[in-house]
Design an enzyme around this catalytic site. Structure first.
Site, PDB file in Angstrom:
ATOM      1  N   VAL A  30      59.260  54.642 -18.139  1.00  5.06           N
ATOM      2  CA  VAL A  30      59.347  55.897 -18.880  1.00  5.06           C
ATOM      3  C   VAL A  30      58.711  57.046 -18.078  1.00  5.06           C
ATOM      4  CG1 VAL A  30      57.177  55.523 -20.152  1.00  5.06           C
ATOM      5  CG2 VAL A  30      59.002  56.915 -21.170  1.00  5.06           C
ATOM      6  N   SER A 547      63.957   6.107 -22.821  1.00  4.52           N
ATOM      7  CA  SER A 547      65.080   6.744 -23.558  1.00  4.52           C
ATOM      8  C   SER A 547      64.653   8.047 -24.226  1.00  4.52           C
ATOM      9  CB  SER A 547      65.697   5.771 -24.569  1.00  4.52           C
ATOM     10  OG  SER A 547      64.721   5.117 -25.343  1.00  4.52           O
TER      11      SER A 547
END
Lengths: 637, 264
Positions: A30, A547
């Site tokens: 800005v 897993s």
């Protein structure tokens, strides 16, 4: 007649041809002077409408404020009052080379969503840094976001050089600092240009005040960028946008995002995995001499008819068979969050992926990225305007690509309530493509043989039912120890049981599989099928595999049906690290093993396991007792 | 694909998104060059059909040529045509300057029509390059209950993912031509041979660049009598497109106030 000729001769031959258009977004911290630079760009290229400059000047005099070039852009009342650009605004200007759309994106932090809106539409970016203030938080953030949005052509203007006496030294410092930052995120800015928007140095004209600068002006730099081209040479990706039946034709409509198709091509619809051939490419024209096309390419909004009446609906992703998209229920993403409420782990959102929409859950916020120094932090939440890496899970199969493979089908947005609240790019790091698993039945003409012995007869003979005891948990949680001890105890009690262990099956059944995500998934699939065979043979199969993925375990459950029992052997990572029976954690932490579950790859805890054995809290003997009781209760006839 | 192909494809995409995601949608037809292109693009998007009503909010003050054009092509293009009348000028805010009052009357007519048919959304043929306020628009632009536009808090719009989720009662404007420029409109009109009202072509050194109510719309100096000449003129002109539209110029923020209140 003569007059007509004169008229025709005065027409520029190029006028019939559309001029090239490049869309550029202008970003920066800005007050670093974006709007001023745009105003100057307009003025110096002679692109302002007649009287605009004069009318703004007159307005300034009326209000008693000094004239600023920024007022040309900030045409809205509210913006003039606040002195900052509120929304992204577009405006057109021309150079000799081509036309430009300028998208002015606001620098104020609160208005990030508008900057994203602007950047998403652009081919290239001009990033502005104040020479007096140097590289600021927003300079870095905007650079990072441009990269995330897929903008690859970036020029940097170091503005307000007049305020630092046009000193080369100051410019060099800023250039070096900012180039270093951009390089660290993989961006190479094409140009870094010292300018003064207020005074007009190096915008459209060169600078007398900075003879030391030999590079191009802003206009020359912009003219060197190329418009984004459609992804014609990539694999076909054609999301179904709608299916129309306005007349006798059933038309599948959509825009080709990448690749091309032609009449006769065999297409796959993902994730339904249906196939059909292109019968025609439909198109409407008012011309009598119109012949419908037989081929269509990326970027075109088209319609097709199929040779078979298969049911397809909006959201399916069309491809060719040989290079179909990834199918998965889970993916990882790098995203920016714009929502009023923070993005929260465990919360549900609506995913928009191309034309597909479905509810998803944020499984995990993996890390928050600080865009100013690229450091990471952990959190359960991503706040508004933050960038983060997250893992997202859907309740159904998704068809997608990794962003690095396809910039258009590898990105998505999340909707929170009614609002688009974030956007991200997709990575499958650590996760397997499920496509080959879904399409597993390759053989045709196969029929199941009826067994002569029923499941009940086997159970009566054995004194227990067959089943699968699926142990899942981190490495070092105690799965193998418990599995082997349980097998022995069961044997002593007259059960027939057998342990399927990770390392053992990799010596034989799965010897041809490695450790890629796809091979890991196939490893678990085969174990799941094998365990199901043991179960049907009347035995208790005890499997001992990490897993880590729900989708893999779900597939194993589907293979064995009701006799599948998920047993979560639970221990926290710290405990497992200390145990480290195979020395694997040490190697993983040292980086010698990649994608190690719990360290550098995810472990997805079971949603609702049949049994939880907490080995961190419970002694081994007690764990075994729980297990034996569980088996006796569930399997003894 | 050239620039016109790309513009066309993007507009078709927008049409199809809106038609799929929003129930009960209609198209606004001002009879001008832009909305004629818009109808044409809808026919492309839906393979020769325009599967929603096409509505003209009539001030009763258009040029006779415009009415003749409307009656002919509403029929020829097979449109589901609706004509809605604006309320009398006396019912409109008397404090507004004259031209803005005419515009406000049109806005009132529009609100009435939306109310009558309960349209959730309207396609409108505005473009970003027409005017600074329109430059800030979104493709899918939500409005408040009274049709107001809150330009301070607009939804993000990126990667062709438009805002398509709304709380009940929201009204949406969909802008399929937002990314087109005035030159694009003419180049496309030429390429596609789209019928055009004669008022756009120069007679006695003047032509209309933008068509509105006949009492508040003025021609500009021009010698362009064909589309290629118009395009050539636009490539060099520095006069803004809406300079002949009186309502834009009565005060510094006249147009912005009109739009915030629901004007197109």
């Amino acid at each position: 007649m003569g007059e007509t000729n004169v008229k025709l001769a005065s027409i520029n031959p190029d006028a019939q041809k559309a001029r090239d258009l490049l869309r550029i977004v202008i970003v920066g911290h800005v007050d670093h002077g974006k709007s001023t630079l745009v105003g100057r760009l307009f003025h110096d290229t002679g692109s302002l409408p007649d009287g605009k400059y004069e009318s703004i000047k007159a307005m300034c005099e009326r209000r008693g404020v000094p004239f600023e070039y920024a007022f040309l852009m900030d045409a809205l009342q509210a913006e003039r009052d606040q002195g900052i650009t509120i929304d992204t605004s577009q405006i057109w200007f021309k150079t000799e080379a081509r036309d430009y759309t300028i998208i002015d994106a606001p620098g104020h932090k609160e208005f990030l969503k508008n900057m994203i809106t602007g950047a998403a539409q652009s081919d290239a970016a001009l990033l502005i840094i104040d020479a007096a203030e140097g590289v600021r938080e927003q300079s870095r953030r905007h650079g990072y976001l441009l990269h995330l949005m897929g903008v690859r052509q970036v020029a940097v203007a170091v503005n307000k050089m007049d305020l630092v006496g046009y000193e080369q030294e100051q410019f060099d410092l800023i250039e070096e600092e900012y180039r270093d930052y951009l390089r660290s995120i993989g961006v190479e800015p094409t140009f870094v240009i010292p300018v003064s928007a207020r005074e007009g140095d190096n915008i459209a004209n060169g600078s007398k005040s900075m003879p030391w600068y030999k590079g191009p002006t802003v206009v020359k730099a912009l003219d060197s960028f190329l418009p984004n081209a459609p992804l014609v040479d990539q694999s076909l990706r054609f999301p179904v946008q709608d299916v129309y039946k306005f007349d006798q034709r059933r038309i599948i409509a959509g825009r080709i995002e990448s690749g091309s198709l032609k009449v006769g091509d065999k297409l796959v619809f993902s994730p339904s995995n249906k196939t059909a051939k292109v019968q025609s490419i439909e198109s409407w024209s008012a011309r009598d001499d119109f012949t419908p096309p037989t081929e269509a390419v990326a970027g075109e909004s088209i319609g097709i008819t199929l040779d078979e009446q298969i049911f397809v609906e909006r959201g399916e992703l069309i491809s060719h068979e040989e290079d179909a998209p990834i199918e998965t229920e889970v993916f990882r993403a790098r995203l920016f969050w714009l929502g009023h409420d923070p993005l929260t782990a465990g919360k549900s959102y609506k995913l928009k992926l191309g034309t597909f929409e479905t509810p998803v859950t944020v499984q995990k916020v993996d890390r928050i990225i600080d865009t100013s120094d690229l450091s990471n932090s952990e959190s359960e939440q991503v706040e508004r305007n933050q960038v983060a890496e997250v893992t997202i899970r859907a309740r159904r199969m998704l068809a997608l690509d990794e962003f690095t493979n396809n910039g258009r089908t590898g990105r998505f947005v999340l909707v929170d309530n009614y609002d688009i609240a974030g956007g991200g790019i997709i990575s499958m790091e650590g996760y397997a493509d499920q496509r080959s698993m879904i399409m597993a039945t390759k053989s045709t003409n196969i029929t199941r043989v009826e067994h002569g012995v029923s499941i009940e007869e086997r159970a009566r003979r054995n004194g227990h039912k067959g089943g699968v005891l699926w142990f899942t948990g981190l490495s070092g949680a105690g799965k193998s120890t418990l599995a082997v001890a349980l097998e022995k105890l069961l044997f002593e009690k007259g059960y027939s049981s057998y342990v399927l262990d990770g390392d053992n099956v990799r010596h034989g059944l799965n010897a041809n599989l490695g450790f890629s995500p796809e091979d890991r998934a196939e490893n678990i699939r085969r174990v799941g099928e094998t365990a199901a065979l043991f179960q049907r043979a009347g035995m208790l199969a005890i499997t001992s595999f990490i897993s880590p993925y729900r989708s893999d375990r779900d597939r194993a459950r589907a293979a064995a049906g009701d006799s599948f029992h998920e047993i979560y052997v639970k221990a926290d990572v710290e405990t497992c690290k200390q145990r480290d029976p195979k020395g694997l954690y040490k190697k993983a932490i040292a980086g010698e093993i990649k994608e190690f579950t719990g360290i550098s790859a995810p472990y997805e805890e079971p949603d609702s396991p049949n049994l939880v054995i907490d080995t961190a809290e419970t002694p081994l003997e007690e764990c075994l007792e729980i297990l034996i009781n569980y088996v006796e209760r569930n399997f003894r006839v | 694909m050239d620039r016109l192909d790309q513009l066309e494809s993007q507009s078709i995409y927008i049409f199809r998104e809106a038609f799929n995601r929003i129930e009960n949608i209609a198209m606004l037809w001002s009879l001008g060059k832009d909305s004629n292109v818009m109808i044409w693009l809808a026919r492309k998007a839906f393979f020769g059909h325009v599967p929603f009503p096409v509505m003209h909010v009539d001030t009763g003050k258009k040029f006779p040529e415009m009415y003749a054009f409307r009656d002919r092509y509403a029929d020829e293009w097979g449109l589901k045509f609706l004509r809605e009348e604006c309320p009398p000028i006396e019912e409109v805010d008397q404090s507004l300057p004259p031209a803005a009052r005419s515009a406000a009357r049109k806005t009132a007519g529009l609100k009435k029509a939306i109310e009558k048919y309960q349209f959730n959304a309207l396609f409108a043929g505005i473009r970003r390059d027409e005017e600074a306020t329109r430059a800030k628009e979104r493709v899918f632009s939500p409005r408040g209950q009274g049709g107001q536009w809150d330009f301070r808090d607009q939804p993000p719009e990126f990667w062709d993912q438009y805002k398509t989720d709304f709380p009940p009662g929201t009204h949406i404007r969909v802008h399929p031509l937002l990314h087109w420029t005035e030159v694009d409109i003419w180049a496309y009109t030429q390429r596609e041979q789209i019928p055009t009202i004669d008022l756009y072509f120069a007679k006695d050194g003047k032509r209309y660049r933008s068509l509105g109510d006949k009492d508040i719309t003025f021609p500009v100096d021009s010698t362009a009598t064909t589309i290629p000449e118009i395009i050539e003129e636009l490539r060099t002109t520095k006069i803004s497109e809406r300079s002949g539209r009186a309502m834009d110029h009565e005060s510094e923020d006249a147009f912005e106030r009109l739009r915030a209140d629901g004007y197109l």
